[in-house]
Design a protein around this motif. Structure first.
Motif, PDB file in Angstrom:
ATOM      1  N   SER A 237       0.815  -1.213  -0.037  1.00  0.00           N
ATOM      2  CA  SER A 237       0.067  -0.171  -0.137  1.00  0.00           C
ATOM      3  C   SER A 237       0.853   1.191   0.030  1.00  0.00           C
ATOM      4  O   SER A 237       1.988   1.299   0.419  1.00  0.00           O
ATOM      5  N   ARG A 238       0.311   2.162  -0.554  1.00  0.00           N
ATOM      6  CA  ARG A 238       0.845   3.568  -0.705  1.00  0.00           C
ATOM      7  C   ARG A 238      -0.096   4.714  -0.259  1.00  0.00           C
ATOM      8  O   ARG A 238      -1.264   4.583  -0.655  1.00  0.00           O
ATOM      9  N   ASN A 239       0.165   5.449   0.848  1.00  0.00           N
ATOM     10  CA  ASN A 239      -0.507   6.675   1.205  1.00  0.00           C
ATOM     11  C   ASN A 239      -0.495   7.631   0.508  1.00  0.00           C
ATOM     12  O   ASN A 239       0.540   7.972   0.082  1.00  0.00           O
ATOM     13  N   LYS A 240      -1.601   8.358   0.377  1.00  0.00           N
ATOM     14  CA  LYS A 240      -1.703   9.667  -0.714  1.00  0.00           C
ATOM     15  C   LYS A 240      -1.780  10.582   0.478  1.00  0.00           C
ATOM     16  O   LYS A 240      -2.798  10.929   1.048  1.00  0.00           O
ATOM     17  N   GLY A 241      -0.619  11.640   0.487  1.00  0.00           N
ATOM     18  CA  GLY A 241      -0.832  12.852   1.383  1.00  0.00           C
ATOM     19  C   GLY A 241      -0.541  12.716   2.894  1.00  0.00           C
ATOM     20  O   GLY A 241      -0.716  13.422   3.648  1.00  0.00           O
TER      21      GLY A 241
END
Length: 190
Positions: free
Chosen positions: A97-101
Motif C-alpha cells: 500500500s501507498r498513502n496519498k498525502g
C-alpha cells in the motif's frame, strides 16, 4: 447487542510488525490472528509497505481517514477514498500500500474461508437498514452519531461499534442523515 467503545479496542502490532491495529471484535472469543473465524479491526497506516498475508482469509477494507490509500495488487492498483466503497480481496495475495498525502486509517474485516463469509457496506446520508436474519451484524461509526435502537437514543463516538448477534434479528436501527457508518454482515458457511 453490545456497544464496543473505541477506548476499549485492543491495540496490537500488525502480523508483519510494520504497523498498529485496533481489534474491534473477533470470533470465537479469545481467538488470535492465527485461529479467528472472523475479525474486525482498524489499521493505522503510517508508511508505505506490504500488507500482511493471511492465507485462507477473505478481506474487505474501507478507508476511514486520510487523503487516500493505493493498493498495489498483483495485476492492478486500487485506490481507496475516505468516502468510497469498501474493497474486497483475498488475504492470500501479496499486496503493498501507498498513502496519498500522509497517514491513513482503514477498517478491515477478515473471515476464514469455508467457515464464514462477509459483506461490508458504507452508509453515508441514507437510513441504515439492518434486516439480515441469521447473521452477525457490526456497525462502525466514522463520525459521532446518534441512533435510535428499538426506541432508545444512543450516541456513538467516532470508531465506536455496535455488535448485533444472530439473536438480534428484529432490532430496528434509525439514524441521522449525516452519518458515515460501515455496516458489516457476517454469515456462517454451512
Amino acid at each position: 447487542m453490545r456497544i464496543l467503545k473505541h477506548s476499549d479496542h485492543k491495540r496490537m502490532p500488525w502480523k508483519n510488525g510494520q504497523g498498529v491495529t485496533e481489534e474491534v471484535a473477533s470470533f470465537p472469543p479469545g481467538s488470535d490472528i492465527s485461529n479467528f473465524g472472523w475479525r474486525l479491526s482498524i489499521a493505522h497506516v503510517g508508511a508505505d509497505g506490504p500488507f500482511s498475508v493471511f492465507a485462507g482469509i477473505d478481506r474487505t477494507i474501507a478507508l476511514l481517514d486520510g487523503d487516500g490509500l493505493c493498493l498495489d495488487l498483483p495485476d492492478s492498483t486500487k485506490e481507496l477514498d475516505p468516502k468510497g466503497e469498501p474493497f474486497a480481496f483475498s488475504g492470500d495475495l501479496d499486496i503493498s500500500s501507498r498513502n496519498k498525502g500522509g497517514p491513513t486509517i482503514d477498517l478491515n474485516i477478515m473471515t476464514r474461508r469455508g467457515q464464514f463469509r462477509h459483506v461490508m457496506r458504507r452508509f453515508c446520508g441514507e437510513p441504515i437498514v439492518s434486516d439480515d436474519e441469521d447473521a452477525v451484524r457490526l456497525f462502525v461509526f466514522n463520525a459521532t452519531t446518534s441512533m435510535v435502537i428499538d426506541g432508545q437514543a444512543i450516541v456513538f463516538d467516532r470508531f465506536d461499534a455496535l455488535l448485533l448477534g444472530e439473536a438480534n434479528s428484529n432490532i430496528a436501527l434509525t439514524g441521522h442523515a449525516v452519518t458515515d457508518v460501515l455496516a458489516i454482515t457476517i454469515y456462517r458457511v454451512d
